[in-house]
Motif scaffolding. Structure first.
Motif, mmCIF file in Angstrom:
data_model
loop_
_atom_site.group_PDB
_atom_site.id
_atom_site.type_symbol
_atom_site.label_atom_id
_atom_site.label_comp_id
_atom_site.label_asym_id
_atom_site.label_seq_id
_atom_site.Cartn_x
_atom_site.Cartn_y
_atom_site.Cartn_z
ATOM 1 N N UNK A 89 0.826 -1.221 0.000
ATOM 2 C CA UNK A 89 0.000 0.000 0.000
ATOM 3 C C UNK A 89 0.856 1.265 0.000
ATOM 4 N N UNK A 90 2.089 1.195 -0.453
ATOM 5 C CA UNK A 90 2.969 2.351 -0.377
ATOM 6 C C UNK A 90 2.698 3.407 -1.447
ATOM 7 N N UNK A 91 1.843 3.133 -2.406
ATOM 8 C CA UNK A 91 1.494 4.129 -3.421
ATOM 9 C C UNK A 91 0.039 4.572 -3.336
ATOM 10 N N UNK A 92 -0.819 3.698 -2.791
ATOM 11 C CA UNK A 92 -2.221 4.072 -2.638
ATOM 12 C C UNK A 92 -2.882 3.195 -1.586
ATOM 13 N N UNK A 93 -3.936 3.745 -1.009
ATOM 14 C CA UNK A 93 -4.737 3.012 -0.029
ATOM 15 C C UNK A 93 -6.187 3.189 -0.428
ATOM 16 N N UNK A 94 -6.939 2.092 -0.474
ATOM 17 C CA UNK A 94 -8.350 2.159 -0.848
ATOM 18 C C UNK A 94 -9.195 2.044 0.409
ATOM 19 N N UNK A 95 -9.958 3.105 0.695
ATOM 20 C CA UNK A 95 -10.896 3.086 1.822
ATOM 21 C C UNK A 95 -12.126 2.294 1.404
ATOM 22 N N UNK A 96 -12.492 1.308 2.179
ATOM 23 C CA UNK A 96 -13.686 0.548 1.854
ATOM 24 C C UNK A 96 -14.924 1.323 2.291
ATOM 25 N N UNK A 97 -16.017 1.114 1.562
ATOM 26 C CA UNK A 97 -17.265 1.802 1.872
ATOM 27 C C UNK A 97 -17.683 1.478 3.301
ATOM 28 N N UNK A 98 -18.094 2.502 4.024
ATOM 29 C CA UNK A 98 -18.530 2.323 5.392
ATOM 30 C C UNK A 98 -17.419 2.475 6.419
ATOM 31 N N UNK A 99 -16.185 2.681 5.957
ATOM 32 C CA UNK A 99 -15.074 2.874 6.890
ATOM 33 C C UNK A 99 -15.266 4.140 7.713
ATOM 34 N N UNK A 100 -15.739 5.204 7.063
ATOM 35 C CA UNK A 100 -15.977 6.480 7.729
ATOM 36 C C UNK A 100 -17.403 6.948 7.435
ATOM 37 N N UNK A 101 -17.993 7.618 8.398
ATOM 38 C CA UNK A 101 -19.305 8.214 8.205
ATOM 39 C C UNK A 101 -19.204 9.363 7.202
ATOM 40 N N UNK A 102 -20.285 9.688 6.483
ATOM 41 C CA UNK A 102 -20.242 10.850 5.587
ATOM 42 C C UNK A 102 -19.843 12.109 6.350
#
Length: 70
Positions: A34-47
């Motif tokens: 993940x040293x170039x990008x990180x994908x946040x999965x849906x629902x990880x953070x509230x809107x």
């Protein structure tokens, strides 16, 4: 997706997430894959709006604003 460049693969790198009041929400430890990008999965953070800081070896490299929509 959060993209970044210039991380040392031997360094410990994390993404710290804060709300707009500066309250710490979570820390995401990055793996070598993940040293170039990180994908946040849906629902990880509230809107809402957040500040994300990229740290490597305990030094802040970048801070950006992140907006999560429903």
């Amino acid at each position: 997706t959060i993209r970044f460049t210039g991380l040392d693969p031997m360094a410990q790198s994390v993404i710290m997430v804060f709300d707009m009041n500066g309250k710490w929400i979570k820390t995401i430890e990055l793996t070598p894959r993940e040293l170039n990008e990180y994908i946040l999965t849906k629902g990880t953070l509230e809107p809402g709006m957040y500040l994300i800081s990229l740290l490597s070896n305990d030094q802040e490299l970048h801070t950006k604003r992140l907006i999560i929509q429903q």
